[in-house]
Design a protein around this motif. Structure first.
Motif, short mmCIF file in Angstrom:
data_model
loop_
_atom_site.label_atom_id
_atom_site.label_comp_id
_atom_site.label_asym_id
_atom_site.label_seq_id
_atom_site.Cartn_x
_atom_site.Cartn_y
_atom_site.Cartn_z
N TYR A 20 0.81 -1.22 0.00
CA TYR A 20 0.00 0.00 0.00
C TYR A 20 0.85 1.27 0.00
N CYS A 57 2.22 0.97 -5.08
CA CYS A 57 0.91 1.04 -5.74
C CYS A 57 1.03 1.58 -7.16
N GLN A 78 0.49 -0.66 -10.68
CA GLN A 78 -0.49 -0.24 -11.67
C GLN A 78 0.13 -0.14 -13.06
#
Length: 234
Positions: A116, A121, A125
């Motif tokens: 996180y 993150c 992605q």
């Protein structure tokens, strides 16, 4: 620890405490014995710049369980967490055998403790977008997965291999940049295998620099192939 190979570092740099070592535990890898964990902790704690991390790679193990155990999704996740608890016990036992001045430098983390972070993150992605849209990148991860599977690959169909490649996909942010936890960049990946070869192989592909340019880079990274003194390579 016996050092078999180095990527992007030297023994002198390690001994001079330039890095924050970490160990990512693939929970079904039988090389991660209590003895190996103790040896790693004792070796890393006196060579770290700040702290040492051990990451129990739990949740993404369900990807392997889906294929090798033919588990349903919920069962695959449950098996992953149950196995992770066994590994956590080994880690606790190894850590408890260390002198306090060494054990206090070590942090034991779950996979969810690192994923996180904004760096992780963002980079995950990017990799997921490329995997979905870039055939060259997806095929490269599948090819690396096949090579890492060894002879067992002949017993798997292409769909199974593609599923297994998503384990590597989910690990890539950590392999490419290390990870942040509590303000510390863990940047020396120690593993009983040539973990650095995955990153270096990707960097040699002509399309990967474009992907790399999209990532959030925390800082320099390095890796070490390291074994217990009595353990064979491989």
């Amino acid at each position: 620890m016996r050092i078999a190979s180095l990527f992007n570092t030297t023994l002198e740099h390690i001994e001079s405490r330039r890095w924050n070592p970490y160990l990512g535990i693939s929970i079904n890898n039988k090389k991660f014995t209590r003895e190996y964990l103790y040896d790693f902790m004792a070796w890393a704690a006196v060579r770290t710049k700040e702290r040492v991390a051990i990451v129990i790679v739990d949740i993404i193990q369900h990807i392997n369980n889906l294929v090798f155990d033919r588990s349903k999704p919920i069962s695959a996740i449950d098996k992953a967490f149950r196995k992770a608890e066994e590994v956590r016990l080994l880690c606790d036992q190894a850590m408890s055998a260390l002198p306090p001045q060494l054990s206090e430098k070590i942090v034991l983390l779950d996979w969810t403790d690192i994923v996180y972070d904004p760096f992780f993150c963002h980079n995950l992605q990017i990799f997921k977008e490329e995997y979905a849209e870039n055939d060259d990148f997806r095929n490269a991860l599948i090819a690396i997965t096949k090579k890492n599977l060894g002879s067992i690959v002949s017993r798997l169909d292409e769909d199974a291999i593609e599923t297994l490649s998503r384990y590597l996909l989910n690990e890539l942010p950590e392999l490419a940049t290390g990870f942040m936890h509590d303000g510390i960049h863990y940047n020396l990946n120690v593993y009983p295998g040539r973990i650095g070869s995955i990153y270096s192989e990707l960097m040699c592909l002509n399309f990967f620099p474009r992907i790399y340019s999209r990532l959030y880079i925390i800082g320099n990274i390095a890796s070490v192939e390291a074994y217990s003194e009595e353990a064979p390579d491989g």
